[in-house]
Write a protein that holds these residues in place. Sequence first.
Motif, short mmCIF file in Angstrom:
data_model
loop_
_atom_site.label_atom_id
_atom_site.label_comp_id
_atom_site.label_asym_id
_atom_site.label_seq_id
_atom_site.Cartn_x
_atom_site.Cartn_y
_atom_site.Cartn_z
N UNK A 130 0.81 -1.21 0.00
CA UNK A 130 0.00 0.00 0.00
C UNK A 130 0.84 1.26 0.00
N UNK A 131 0.35 2.32 0.67
CA UNK A 131 1.06 3.61 0.67
C UNK A 131 2.21 3.69 1.67
N UNK A 132 2.43 2.61 2.44
CA UNK A 132 3.41 2.67 3.53
C UNK A 132 4.84 2.87 3.02
N UNK A 133 5.62 3.61 3.82
CA UNK A 133 7.01 3.89 3.47
C UNK A 133 7.86 3.87 4.74
N UNK A 134 9.13 3.57 4.56
CA UNK A 134 10.15 3.64 5.61
C UNK A 134 9.87 2.68 6.79
N UNK A 146 6.34 6.61 8.06
CA UNK A 146 6.22 7.60 6.99
C UNK A 146 5.64 8.94 7.46
N UNK A 147 6.26 10.03 6.99
CA UNK A 147 5.76 11.39 7.22
C UNK A 147 5.95 12.17 5.93
N UNK A 148 5.03 13.09 5.67
CA UNK A 148 5.09 13.94 4.48
C UNK A 148 5.01 15.38 4.91
N UNK A 162 2.25 7.11 9.32
CA UNK A 162 2.79 5.86 9.81
C UNK A 162 1.74 4.76 9.90
N UNK A 163 2.17 3.52 9.71
CA UNK A 163 1.28 2.37 9.75
C UNK A 163 2.00 1.18 10.37
N UNK A 218 -0.30 6.97 11.94
CA UNK A 218 0.37 7.13 13.22
C UNK A 218 1.47 8.16 13.07
N UNK A 219 1.86 8.78 14.18
CA UNK A 219 2.82 9.88 14.15
C UNK A 219 4.24 9.38 14.36
#
Length: 226
Positions: free
Chosen positions: A51-55, A76-78, A88-89, A113-114
């Motif tokens: 999915x969109x999850x990163x890092x 993940x943060x943008x 975050x996930x 999530x932060x």
Amino acid sequence: LYGAHNSWLLENQSLLVADTSNSRILWLTPPSTAETATVQHILSPSHPQWGPERYPNQVQQLDINDEPHLLITFKARTLGATDIIDEGLIVLWNIADIEHPQRLWAFPEEGGLAAVHQGWVEDTPAGKLLIYAHSAGAKDALQPHLYGSIGFAQFNGSERPTYLADGVLPSPGLGFTREVEWDGENHALMVVDSGCENAQDDCSRIGKVLLIDLPQLSSSGKTGAF
């Protein structure tokens, strides 16, 4: 590897690595000499169910109904137009068929999530819990003593966890929480709090390691999203 954050040595002697800045999970055969490790498998955004999850900051292998699974924590943060957007996930995959892993769920179901840095599934006196270091989970410009928190969710195996609560401490509160785990010997939560997110931050919070009592937990009816 690019900014790898976490690794597991599996029973078959494979090395499981969260290759953070490359947004992928690697299974490696550790070299017996100084040669480069051999890559066995890769789970990355090229998978059709990614999915969109990163890092990914952390990966944990665990068995559910006698089948191997991966629990992956993404930070993940943008940078939005006026503020940081936290995406975050925590994601669970079934890897019984390592050639065709299956994505089962993402937590929370909506939102993010932060900057979550670490999540463990652990057996505690309150049952099997997903406990996670919600690194900026209590951040509030109106209450500067609040920043990090400890997330608690009931772990439901192949079904999405049930969010219970985010734990905070009274002033001076928690800073940027990096890790939390259940310490059975001391019957308490051991929390690693780095104070500031980065050494270069203009931040007066002090880094520390704490033992904290496990609070009474019940379902809040909320989603857990920051």
